[in-house]
Motif scaffolding. Structure first.
Motif, short mmCIF file in Angstrom:
data_model
loop_
_atom_site.label_atom_id
_atom_site.label_comp_id
_atom_site.label_asym_id
_atom_site.label_seq_id
_atom_site.Cartn_x
_atom_site.Cartn_y
_atom_site.Cartn_z
N TYR A 87 91.81 154.68 3.27
CA TYR A 87 90.78 155.04 2.29
C TYR A 87 90.20 153.77 1.68
CZ TYR A 87 92.67 159.78 2.31
OH TYR A 87 93.08 161.03 2.67
N GLU A 88 88.99 153.89 1.21
CA GLU A 88 88.35 152.84 0.43
C GLU A 88 87.80 153.49 -0.83
OE1 GLU A 88 84.82 149.90 1.39
OE2 GLU A 88 86.26 149.97 3.05
N LEU A 89 88.44 153.22 -1.95
CA LEU A 89 88.01 153.72 -3.25
C LEU A 89 87.28 152.60 -3.97
CD1 LEU A 89 91.08 155.63 -4.75
CD2 LEU A 89 88.74 156.45 -4.81
N ARG A 90 86.12 152.90 -4.54
CA ARG A 90 85.38 151.89 -5.29
C ARG A 90 84.84 152.49 -6.58
NH1 ARG A 90 83.60 147.12 -2.22
NH2 ARG A 90 84.48 147.32 -0.15
N TYR A 91 84.61 151.60 -7.55
CA TYR A 91 83.96 152.02 -8.78
C TYR A 91 82.89 151.01 -9.14
CZ TYR A 91 86.56 148.50 -11.45
OH TYR A 91 87.05 147.32 -11.93
N SER A 92 82.00 151.44 -10.01
CA SER A 92 80.90 150.58 -10.45
C SER A 92 80.43 151.04 -11.83
CB SER A 92 79.75 150.67 -9.44
OG SER A 92 78.66 149.89 -9.87
N ASP A 93 79.69 150.18 -12.51
CA ASP A 93 79.06 150.55 -13.78
C ASP A 93 77.76 151.31 -13.55
OD1 ASP A 93 81.08 149.33 -15.24
OD2 ASP A 93 80.02 147.40 -15.31
N SER A 94 77.28 151.29 -12.29
CA SER A 94 76.07 152.06 -11.95
C SER A 94 76.44 153.01 -10.82
CB SER A 94 74.93 151.12 -11.54
OG SER A 94 75.33 150.32 -10.46
N ARG A 95 75.63 154.03 -10.68
CA ARG A 95 75.90 155.06 -9.67
C ARG A 95 76.02 154.45 -8.27
NH1 ARG A 95 75.97 160.38 -9.43
NH2 ARG A 95 75.22 161.43 -7.56
N LEU A 96 77.11 154.77 -7.57
CA LEU A 96 77.34 154.26 -6.22
C LEU A 96 76.50 155.04 -5.20
CD1 LEU A 96 81.19 153.86 -6.42
CD2 LEU A 96 79.57 152.02 -5.98
N THR A 97 75.95 154.32 -4.24
CA THR A 97 75.18 154.91 -3.15
C THR A 97 75.58 154.21 -1.86
OG1 THR A 97 73.37 153.32 -3.32
CG2 THR A 97 73.19 155.30 -4.69
N ASP A 98 75.07 154.69 -0.74
CA ASP A 98 75.33 154.00 0.53
C ASP A 98 74.78 152.58 0.48
OD1 ASP A 98 76.67 156.07 1.85
OD2 ASP A 98 74.79 157.03 2.39
N THR A 99 73.67 152.39 -0.21
CA THR A 99 73.01 151.09 -0.28
C THR A 99 73.81 150.07 -1.08
OG1 THR A 99 70.89 152.23 -0.15
CG2 THR A 99 70.84 149.93 -0.84
N ASN A 100 74.37 150.49 -2.23
CA ASN A 100 75.07 149.52 -3.08
C ASN A 100 76.60 149.63 -2.98
OD1 ASN A 100 75.82 151.73 -4.63
ND2 ASN A 100 74.60 151.17 -6.41
N TRP A 101 77.09 150.38 -2.00
CA TRP A 101 78.54 150.60 -1.85
C TRP A 101 79.31 149.29 -1.85
CZ3 TRP A 101 82.32 153.90 -2.33
CH2 TRP A 101 83.52 153.69 -1.66
N SER A 102 78.86 148.32 -1.10
CA SER A 102 79.59 147.05 -0.96
C SER A 102 79.63 146.26 -2.28
CB SER A 102 78.99 146.20 0.14
OG SER A 102 77.66 145.86 -0.17
N LEU A 103 78.74 146.58 -3.22
CA LEU A 103 78.73 145.89 -4.52
C LEU A 103 79.73 146.49 -5.50
CD1 LEU A 103 74.87 145.47 -4.93
CD2 LEU A 103 76.52 143.82 -4.03
N GLY A 104 80.22 147.70 -5.20
CA GLY A 104 81.22 148.32 -6.06
C GLY A 104 82.53 147.57 -5.98
N THR A 105 83.33 147.67 -7.02
CA THR A 105 84.64 147.02 -7.06
C THR A 105 85.65 147.89 -6.34
OG1 THR A 105 84.08 146.03 -9.19
CG2 THR A 105 86.42 146.08 -8.59
N GLU A 106 86.34 147.31 -5.36
CA GLU A 106 87.33 148.08 -4.63
C GLU A 106 88.58 148.27 -5.49
OE1 GLU A 106 89.50 148.41 -0.29
OE2 GLU A 106 88.20 146.71 -0.70
N ILE A 107 89.08 149.48 -5.48
CA ILE A 107 90.31 149.82 -6.20
C ILE A 107 91.45 149.61 -5.21
CG2 ILE A 107 91.58 151.61 -7.43
CD1 ILE A 107 88.83 152.93 -8.01
N ILE A 108 92.37 148.73 -5.56
CA ILE A 108 93.46 148.36 -4.64
C ILE A 108 94.63 149.33 -4.80
CG2 ILE A 108 95.05 146.50 -3.98
CD1 ILE A 108 92.05 145.90 -3.53
N GLY A 109 95.31 149.60 -3.69
CA GLY A 109 96.52 150.42 -3.72
C GLY A 109 96.31 151.87 -3.36
N GLU A 110 95.23 152.17 -2.63
CA GLU A 110 94.98 153.55 -2.23
C GLU A 110 96.16 154.07 -1.41
OE1 GLU A 110 93.05 150.94 -1.41
OE2 GLU A 110 90.94 151.39 -1.68
N PRO A 111 96.42 155.37 -1.47
CA PRO A 111 97.55 155.92 -0.72
C PRO A 111 97.25 155.96 0.78
CG PRO A 111 96.28 157.70 -1.67
CD PRO A 111 95.68 156.41 -2.20
#
Length: 159
Positions: A73-97
């Motif tokens: 899995y790849e979990l990410r968060y951001s201060d702005s709405r995530l989209t396919d376009t800005n996905w790589s700019l989101g911060t990855e959350i480490i330690g996904e199951p």
């Protein structure tokens, strides 16, 4: 030989057409198996257990195109709405199951959340070929401080 009977023998022509159609279908089936396709997208990402600085995220484990478990899995968060376009700019959350079998529930505790901050959270799965799924539904999470209790969480699940 076929060359000698081709223009004259209707049975041979029909047999040839039937074999050609069957071979064509078999090639299409092989293409479906051999050409990797992205795994299914997670459509039910949700928040559950709310603590003072963490929220448990849960979702149904998807399948790859061969109906097997996804690899990661790849979990990410951001201060702005995530989209396919800005996905790589989101911060990855480490330690996904590690993904469970398709259809089982997976969960993850999203820790160290700050009050007065909005988090947009999304998930993608990756299969054994390295193919990424489409973006999951987007969660909007916000911790609001209250006077009568230390902190309160307000959740709005949006797609």
């Amino acid at each position: 030989t076929l060359a000698n009977t081709w223009p004259h023998d209707r049975t041979t022509v029909l047999r040839y057409e039937s074999m050609r159609t069957s071979i064509s279908r078999d090639i299409d089936r092989l293409d479906n198996l051999l050409i990797p396709k992205p795994p299914s997208a997670v459509l039910d990402l949700s928040s559950q257990d709310h603590k003072s600085d963490s929220i448990t995220l849960a979702w149904t484990s998807p399948a790859d195109y061969l109906a097997r478990s996804v690899e990661s899995y790849e979990l990410r968060y951001s201060d702005s709405r995530l989209t396919d376009t800005n996905w790589s700019l989101g911060t990855e959350i480490i330690g996904e199951p590690q993904p469970s079998l398709p259809g089982k529930t997976d969960s993850f505790v999203f820790n160290n959340l700050q009050s007065n901050r909005t988090y947009y959270v999304a998930l993608r799965s990756r299969d054994s070929f390295g193919e990424l799924s489409l973006l999951s539904n987007i969660l909007t999470l916000r911790l609001e401080p209250r006077l009568d209790e230390p902190e309160r969480k307000t959740i709005d699940a949006a797609r």
